[in-house]
Design a protein around this motif. Structure first.
Motif, PDB file in Angstrom:
ATOM      1  N   ILE A   1      28.974 -24.350  28.801  1.00 43.28           N
ATOM      2  CA  ILE A   1      27.818 -24.889  29.526  1.00 43.28           C
ATOM      3  C   ILE A   1      26.500 -24.403  28.933  1.00 43.28           C
ATOM      4  CG2 ILE A   1      26.606 -24.909  31.750  1.00 43.28           C
ATOM      5  CD1 ILE A   1      29.325 -24.868  33.114  1.00 43.28           C
ATOM      6  N   ASN A   2      26.422 -23.112  28.639  1.00 48.77           N
ATOM      7  CA  ASN A   2      25.143 -22.537  28.189  1.00 48.77           C
ATOM      8  C   ASN A   2      25.144 -22.062  26.747  1.00 48.77           C
ATOM      9  OD1 ASN A   2      23.847 -22.799  30.771  1.00 48.77           O
ATOM     10  ND2 ASN A   2      25.090 -21.078  31.490  1.00 48.77           N
ATOM     11  N   GLY A   3      26.286 -21.690  26.190  1.00 51.06           N
ATOM     12  CA  GLY A   3      26.314 -21.135  24.843  1.00 51.06           C
ATOM     13  C   GLY A   3      25.754 -19.726  24.814  1.00 51.06           C
TER      14      GLY A   3
ATOM     15  N   TYR B   1      27.355 -16.935  24.030  1.00 55.97           N
ATOM     16  CA  TYR B   1      28.284 -16.007  24.679  1.00 55.97           C
ATOM     17  C   TYR B   1      28.475 -14.751  23.823  1.00 55.97           C
ATOM     18  CZ  TYR B   1      29.328 -20.261  27.279  1.00 55.97           C
ATOM     19  OH  TYR B   1      29.231 -21.406  28.040  1.00 55.97           O
TER      20      TYR B   1
ATOM     21  N   SER C   1      30.274 -11.376  27.786  1.00 56.99           N
ATOM     22  CA  SER C   1      30.230 -12.539  28.672  1.00 56.99           C
ATOM     23  C   SER C   1      31.586 -12.728  29.352  1.00 56.99           C
ATOM     24  CB  SER C   1      29.872 -13.797  27.884  1.00 56.99           C
ATOM     25  OG  SER C   1      28.568 -13.695  27.336  1.00 56.99           O
TER      26      SER C   1
ATOM     27  N   ASN D   1      29.150 -26.582  24.377  1.00 58.93           N
ATOM     28  CA  ASN D   1      28.339 -25.583  23.661  1.00 58.93           C
ATOM     29  C   ASN D   1      29.042 -24.233  23.670  1.00 58.93           C
ATOM     30  OD1 ASN D   1      26.461 -23.911  22.516  1.00 58.93           O
ATOM     31  ND2 ASN D   1      24.782 -24.475  23.861  1.00 58.93           N
TER      32      ASN D   1
END
Length: 277
Positions: free
Chosen positions: A99-101, A103, A107, A248
């Motif tokens: 979702i956000n990248g 990592y 994470s 992502n």
């Protein structure tokens, strides 16, 4: 394999696989509990566990691959626990939801498909022993031959990505590549170097074995064409719908490379592309 060749320079390496090949010294099926007893004959100090079914669709439609991806890890780690060996699990960026990248090793995984879930379970099994480690990587590529059937149809094996692009563009074939599936394309030599350093330093915990930079499949395809002097106009962008593949998956590997004292630059990346025929 590249890994066996590199490690053989410093260690006695035995290749285990259920299939016979030039890199297989012993035929062993890690999906079976008997692997625990069979490994005793060779008494490995370190086990690099790479065996897994990687195809996302196959993992969704065939639950029996749980045995290949998770039970095998349990058996290998059970042997290691009994004999005080070290396990290096090769894992994947697909443990994240995409979702956000961005990592990092710290994470929290949040898989959205069976393959990612099974890799997360395998990581947990591996890290239960404090001296083990997990090496997550992404879109590993290297110089290897692929038959025409792999580049005359849509790409199904990410490991063949550079060859797929090169072979199609050389034949003036338009190649559609997604602009919103993002990862860190990783030269096989970088992955091998990180695994080697992890063993030499007896490192523990989670490591991200990939370059510090990420890119979309479309950007990667264009870069391959630029480096190889091919017509990048044949690379056609499209947007992939959300599905079982996270979009992502950009990994942050700066901490890993710093901790292991490894330098990897864009120039190194370009040399890896140049070496591919």
């Amino acid at each position: 394999s590249n890994l066996k060749q590199q490690l053989s320079q410093n260690y006695k390496v035995t290749g285990f696989d259920k299939l016979s090949s030039n890199n297989t010294d012993v035929n062993i099926d890690v999906r079976d509990v008997s692997v625990i007893a069979k490994l005793q004959k060779y008494a490995p100090d370190v086990i690099i566990h790479c065996a897994a079914q990687k195809n996302l669709i196959e993992c969704e439609t065939n639950p029996e691959y749980f045995n290949s991806n998770v039970n095998s890890t349990y058996y290998v780690c059970e042997y290691a626990k009994q004999h005080k060996s070290k396990v290096v699990l090769v894992s994947s960026d697909v443990v994240f939801d995409g979702i956000n990248g961005g990592y990092s090793e710290k994470s929290i995984p949040h898989p959205i498909n069976n393959y990612g879930l099974w890799k997360q379970l395998s990581e947990n099994i591996t890290l239960f022993a404090k001296n083990n480690c997990v090496v997550r990587t992404a879109m590993v590529f290297g110089d290897q031959y692929i038959p025409p059937k792999f580049y005359l149809r849509p790409l199904t094996n990410q490991s063949f990505f550079p060859q797929y692009v090169i072979n199609r563009v050389r034949r003036d074939m338009k190649t559609k590549l997604t602009i919103n599936v993002i990862s860190n394309p990783t030269p096989i030599d970088l992955l091998c170097n990180i695994i080697k350093k992890v063993i030499i330093m007896d490192a523990r915990g989670i490591f991200h074995a990939c370059p510090t930079f990420s890119m979309s499949r479309f950007e990667f395809g264009k870069k391959i064409c630029q480096i190889k002097g091919l017509d990048e106009r044949l690379i056609v962008p499209f947007r992939q719908d959300a599905g079982i593949r996270p979009l992502n998956l950009a990994l942050d590997s700066a901490n890993t490379l710093s901790k292991l004292k490894i330098k990897f630059t864009l120039s190194d990346f370009k040399r890896a592309i140049v070496s591919i025929n």
